[in-house]
Structure formats: structure tokens, C-alpha cells
Design an enzyme around this catalytic site. Structure first.
Site, PDB file in Angstrom:
ATOM      1  N   GLU A   1      -5.851  -1.017  -8.181  1.00  0.00           N
ATOM      2  CA  GLU A   1      -4.396  -0.995  -8.008  1.00  0.00           C
ATOM      3  C   GLU A   1      -3.735  -2.376  -7.957  1.00  0.00           C
ATOM      4  O   GLU A   1      -3.293  -2.831  -6.887  1.00  0.00           O
ATOM      5  CB  GLU A   1      -4.041  -0.237  -6.723  1.00  0.00           C
ATOM      6  CG  GLU A   1      -4.486   1.201  -6.718  1.00  0.00           C
ATOM      7  CD  GLU A   1      -3.926   1.998  -5.545  1.00  0.00           C
ATOM      8  OE1 GLU A   1      -3.332   1.395  -4.631  1.00  0.00           O
ATOM      9  OE2 GLU A   1      -4.067   3.226  -5.551  1.00  0.00           O
TER      10      GLU A   1
ATOM     11  N   GLU B   1      -8.963   7.916  -7.446  1.00  0.00           N
ATOM     12  CA  GLU B   1      -8.568   8.168  -6.054  1.00  0.00           C
ATOM     13  C   GLU B   1      -7.551   9.292  -6.000  1.00  0.00           C
ATOM     14  O   GLU B   1      -6.584   9.291  -6.760  1.00  0.00           O
ATOM     15  CB  GLU B   1      -7.904   6.932  -5.409  1.00  0.00           C
ATOM     16  CG  GLU B   1      -8.829   5.924  -4.839  1.00  0.00           C
ATOM     17  CD  GLU B   1      -8.093   4.817  -4.078  1.00  0.00           C
ATOM     18  OE1 GLU B   1      -7.041   5.089  -3.473  1.00  0.00           O
ATOM     19  OE2 GLU B   1      -8.588   3.673  -4.116  1.00  0.00           O
TER      20      GLU B   1
HETATM   21  C1  NOJ Z   1      -5.018   3.121  -2.308  1.00  0.00           C
HETATM   22  C2  NOJ Z   1      -6.102   2.137  -2.050  1.00  0.00           C
HETATM   23  O1  NOJ Z   1      -6.884   1.893  -3.159  1.00  0.00           O
HETATM   24  C3  NOJ Z   1      -6.955   2.439  -0.856  1.00  0.00           C
HETATM   25  O2  NOJ Z   1      -7.525   1.248  -0.452  1.00  0.00           O
HETATM   26  C4  NOJ Z   1      -6.109   3.090   0.209  1.00  0.00           C
HETATM   27  O3  NOJ Z   1      -6.787   3.227   1.404  1.00  0.00           O
HETATM   28  C5  NOJ Z   1      -5.667   4.427  -0.305  1.00  0.00           C
HETATM   29  N1  NOJ Z   1      -4.957   4.283  -1.562  1.00  0.00           N
HETATM   30  C6  NOJ Z   1      -4.783   5.203   0.679  1.00  0.00           C
HETATM   31  O4  NOJ Z   1      -3.654   4.484   0.975  1.00  0.00           O
END
Ligand code: NOJ
Length: 477
Positions: free
Chosen positions: A200, A387
């Protein structure tokens, strides 16, 4: 309607593409989700990140990272709960039992990241063999237990030594990043075939160098534009290094993304939605696809040109084997002229519907829409959902942890992944965020995303009901 009847209809209509939206949604709602619906080769896994789970922040030669520095600054003020990742879920010491637990839960793949400052304490120069050994042990343990390792090179924890020199704002990061990815590829690429360059970029560049809410805590536009451009170039650099070093590698990168709507059909709201789409979905993927920065829809991005060299345009492009889509929610944009850049704000999720513990709207159809949006780019070959998941307050009762909302969330989102797949999109895998509860950045340890509960005092792990549901789902071929 039975599954067979449904399949007949969708086959006749070209994988359902012509079914009206409402009908498609209700057909999916009626259907019991099964692993086999996704096909044999579909990759199933859970995801984590180094700083959020490992702990051992200064053990065995590890250098300080920007997150160590950020969480320790001013007595931890930057973190809502004052927690930090010093110990986190202590994966550094419990990796063996955690990976054994993954195996017992039938989880076929584990996505995790390398802490740059564990393997290169100063960010560049002398490597730390003990750090490299740790990841070798993790990888070997995964392979022994039949859990396929998927590595993210950079999940936000830049070595502090590099931040002292400007971090992502310094163009020298092109060389530092190349050296780091090369070290990863050379040491782990013999056994690990699935790689992601970044996690991200919009989150770490926007949070860290524009809004200052994430490490290193810098606020401002100049820092943002520089960091955007250097991260974009590092996408290409990391991709090339891994392609060359990892024989038979499946090389990708991941993006945070959300379906975006305008609050009303007023042209001002609609334009705010277009700009939000640029910032939250398009800014990082379009240059790597060879489309350049989306300046037409957000002219302020022209300011990036100041930091570009003539050769950069070509070097931003890289032909990734896959794109990792990371989706949690939807955004609804409303015009507000005084807000710089986007001239808009997000309507608070609570006004839109059910929310998770992060105050993010529960909006399952959003994952379908964003998969379709990303799949529509010509250069995107394969998509993995790297994710998806939700934080909800869990109910701990002895050795049981009840989290019915998480189970429902996962089922509803998965149905929408399947919907996109059935319409012919090349979605090839799905990773739940997260394997276990961990340190949730500026929010601290409070929001729990795991399908395994972490007791942060004792480090005891308890499989939540959602973990049991996933285990059963994975068992049914
Ligand atoms: C995005 C991130 O990659 C991760 O590190 C984070 O904990 C989750 N989403 C939830 O916010």
C-alpha cells in the site's frame, strides 16, 4: 434456486455478466459459499506484517526503524493507545508455534514482510546475518509445515538511519531500495516464489509524508510529491530486481483501494469523487502501467514533475505478474472547497451504514466493484486479494472467542470476490488480514483484525470462531 440451476443460467449468459445487479446479488446471497467454487488453484492465506507482529525491535542486531522511532517519540503520544511494536505479538519468538497453528488451521499460504532494518540495520551497507537467519528459519518452517510463504519487501518500516537522510524524500532511496531488495531476493528467492514489492504505497506515503499520522510523521505537500515519485520509481526497481533474481517468480505489488461514490449527483460532489479516486486508487498504479500520473483528473499532481528526470517516465513502468488488491470499505466523497488537493471530504462512515471497529463502512459490494475497476486496466494480468478483513470487538469467553460479525463480513466479501471471478476476472487468491491480532499502527493494539486472538499480556493464542469457520471452509474441497 439450486447451485446447478444457477450455473446453467450464468453459463448461458456468459458467466453472469448480463444478469441484473439485484438478481446477481440475491443469487449469491442464497448460495452457500464453498472453497471449491473458487477453483483448485485459487490461493488461500492470511497476512501479517513485520512491525505489527514480530516485536524484538532491538534484538540480535536489528536497527531502529521509523516505526520504532515514531512510537517511542514523546512518550508514545502519536499512538492512540500508547502501544508500540516493541513486543507486538512476539512472532520473533513464537514463529514456530504460530506457523504450526496455521498448519492446524489448514491455511495454505502466509503473507508476511521482511523488516528492512533487521537485515540491514543501517538501511544499506553491512547486512545483519542474525536477521537474515531469522527469516530463513521462518521460511523453512513454513515450507516444512506446508504453508507457502508470500513475502512483502516493504511494509512501511523504513530504517531510521535512512530517514535521517530524508527517507522516501531523498532520491538516493532508489539505490538503497535496490540494495535491500537484492539482499532479499538473493537470500530468500531460492525458496520463496511469490513476492510483493510494496504494501500500500498510498498508505505509507500519504500517512507518513503528507498527513504525518504515520511514521515518520511528516506533514506537507513537498514531502508528499517527492515521496510519491521515489516510491513509484522503486516499484519498478524492486520489480526488476526480483524478476532477475527469483527463478520462476510470481512478482507483484499491492495497493490499498476502495470503491468511491459521490454523495449526490451534484457536479461538485461528482468531481470530488473523481479526485478522491485519483488519490486513493489511481495515483500509484497508473504510472507503473505506463499511463503516467493521473494529472488530467487532478492537475495538482503536475507538481511531481519538478522531481522527475527525463529517464523517469520509462523507468516508472513495470510489468508485474500480479496486482494485490487490498480492500476493506467504500468511500463516499462530498465537495468541500477549503480542503487542499481533493477539495472534498469523506462522508463519515457511520452516516452510511454499519461500521467496523475502525469506523469503516461494511460494504461488501465494494470489493467486487474495485476488483472490476482494477481488472479493467489493460496491463493488469492477475489479481490477488492480498488483504481483506475487519476489526470488531471480540467476545472472549474462556477458551472461546466469539466474533460472528467477522464471519459474516468475510462471507459477504468473499461472495463478491466470487462474483467478480465468475464474471471472468482473473482473481487468483485471497488473504485474510490478519492471521492474529496485532499492532494496528496509529490505532495501537485496540482494533483486533485477527482470526486468531492474541492475548498481548501472555501471548496466548486462541482460535476465534472466525478462525474455526475458515479452517472448516478450507477443509471442504
Ligand atoms: C492495511 C495494512 O496493510 C495493514 O498493515 C493494516 O493493519 C490493515 N490494512 C488494517 O488497517
Amino acid at each position: 434456486m439450486t447451485r446447478e440451476e444457477w450455473l446453467k443460467i450464468t453459463a448461458a449468459l456468459g458467466a453472469g455478466a448480463m444478469l441484473p445487479k439485484g438478481l446477481m446479488a440475491s443469487l449469491l446471497a442464497d448460495e452457500e459459499l464453498k472453497r471449491s467454487d473458487f477453483g483448485k488453484d485459487f490461493v488461500w492465506g492470511t497476512a501479517t506484517a513485520a512491525y505489527q507482529i514480530e516485536g524484538a525491535w532491538n534484538l540480535d542486531g536489528k536497527g531502529e526503524s521509523i516505526w520504532d522511532n515514531f512510537t517511542h517519540r514523546n512518550g508514545g503520544k502519536k499512538i492512540k493507545t500508547r502501544d508500540n511494536g516493541d513486543v507486538a505479538a512476539d512472532f520473533y519468538h513464537s514463529y514456530e508455534s504460530d506457523i504450526e497453528l496455521m498448519k492446524r488451521m489448514n491455511i495454505p499460504a502466509s503473507r508476511f514482510s521482511i523488516a528492512w532494518s533487521r537485515v540491514l540495520p543501517e538501511g544499506a551497507g553491512t547486512p545483519n546475518q542474525k536477521g537474515i537467519d531469522f527469516y530463513n528459519r521462518v521460511i523453512d518452517k513454513c515450507l516444512k509445515e506446508g504453508v507457502e510463504p508470500w513475502i512483502t519487501c516493504y511494509h512501511w518500516d523504513l530504517p531510521q538511519a535512512l530517514q535521517k537522510k530524508g527517507g522516501w524524500m531523498n532520491r538516493d532511496i532508489l539505490g538503497w531500495f535496490e540494495e535491500y531488495v537484492e539482499l532479499c531476493g538473493k537470500n530468500f528467492g531460492d525458496r520463496v516464489k511469490n513476492w510483493m514489492v510494496f504494501n500500500e504505497p498510498m498508505a505509507f506515503v500519504g500517512g507518513g509524508y503528507l498527513l504525518g499520522i504515520h511514521a515518520p510523521g511528516i506533514f506537507g505537500f513537498k514531502s508528499f510529491y517527492k515521496a510519491v515519485h521515489h516510491a513509484t520509481l522503486c516499484h519498478g526497481i524492486g520489480g526488476k530486481v526480483l524478476k532477475n533474481l527469483v527463478k520462476g517468480g510470481n512478482i507483484g505489488t499491492t495497493f490499498s483501494c476502495s470503491a468511491i461514490d459521490a454523495k449526490t449527483d451534484d457536479p461538485l460532489d461528482m468531481k470530488a469523487a473523481v479526485r478522491a479516486d485519483v488519490m486513493f486508487n489511481r495515483l500509484f498504479i497508473e504510472p507503473i502501467l505506463g499511463l503516467g500520473y493521473p494529472k488530467k483528473d487532478l492537475p495538482a499532481l503536475k507538481k511531481i514533475e519538478k522531481y522527475m528526470k527525463p529517464e523517469d517516465e520509462g523507468n516508472m513502468k513495470f510489468d508485474f505478474d500480479f496486482i494485490g488488491v487490498q480492500n476493506y470499505s467504500r468511500l463516499v466523497a462530498e465537495y468541500l472547497g477549503i480542503v487542499p488537493l481533493i477539495n472534498g471530504i469523506n462522508v463519515p462512515a457511520k452516516k452510511l451504514g454499519d461500521v467496523t471497529d475502525m469506523n469503516w463502512e461494511v460494504y461488501p459490494e465494494g470489493i467486487y466493484r474495485i476488483i472490476k475497476q482494477f481488472a479493467a486496466y489493460e496491463g493488469v494480468k492477475n489479481i490477488y486479494i492480498t488483504e481483506n478483513g475487519a476489526a470488531f470487538p471480540d467476545k472472549v469467553e474462556g477458551d472461546e472467542v466469539h466474533d460472528p460479525k467477522r464471519i459474516q463480513f468475510l462471507k459477504d466479501y468473499l461472495k463478491n470476490v466470487l462474483r467478480a471471478k465468475r464474471e471472468g476476472v482473473n482473481v487468483k487468491g485471497y488473504f485474510i488480514w490478519s492471521f492474529m491480532d496485532n499492532f494496528e499502527w496509529a490505532e495501537g493494539n485496540r482494533p483486533r483484525f485477527g482470526i486468531v486472538h492474541t492475548d498481548f499480556k501472555t501471548q496466548k493464542r486462541t482460535i476465534k470462531d472466525s478462525g474455526k469457520w475458515f479452517t472448516k471452509f478450507l477443509a471442504e474441497q
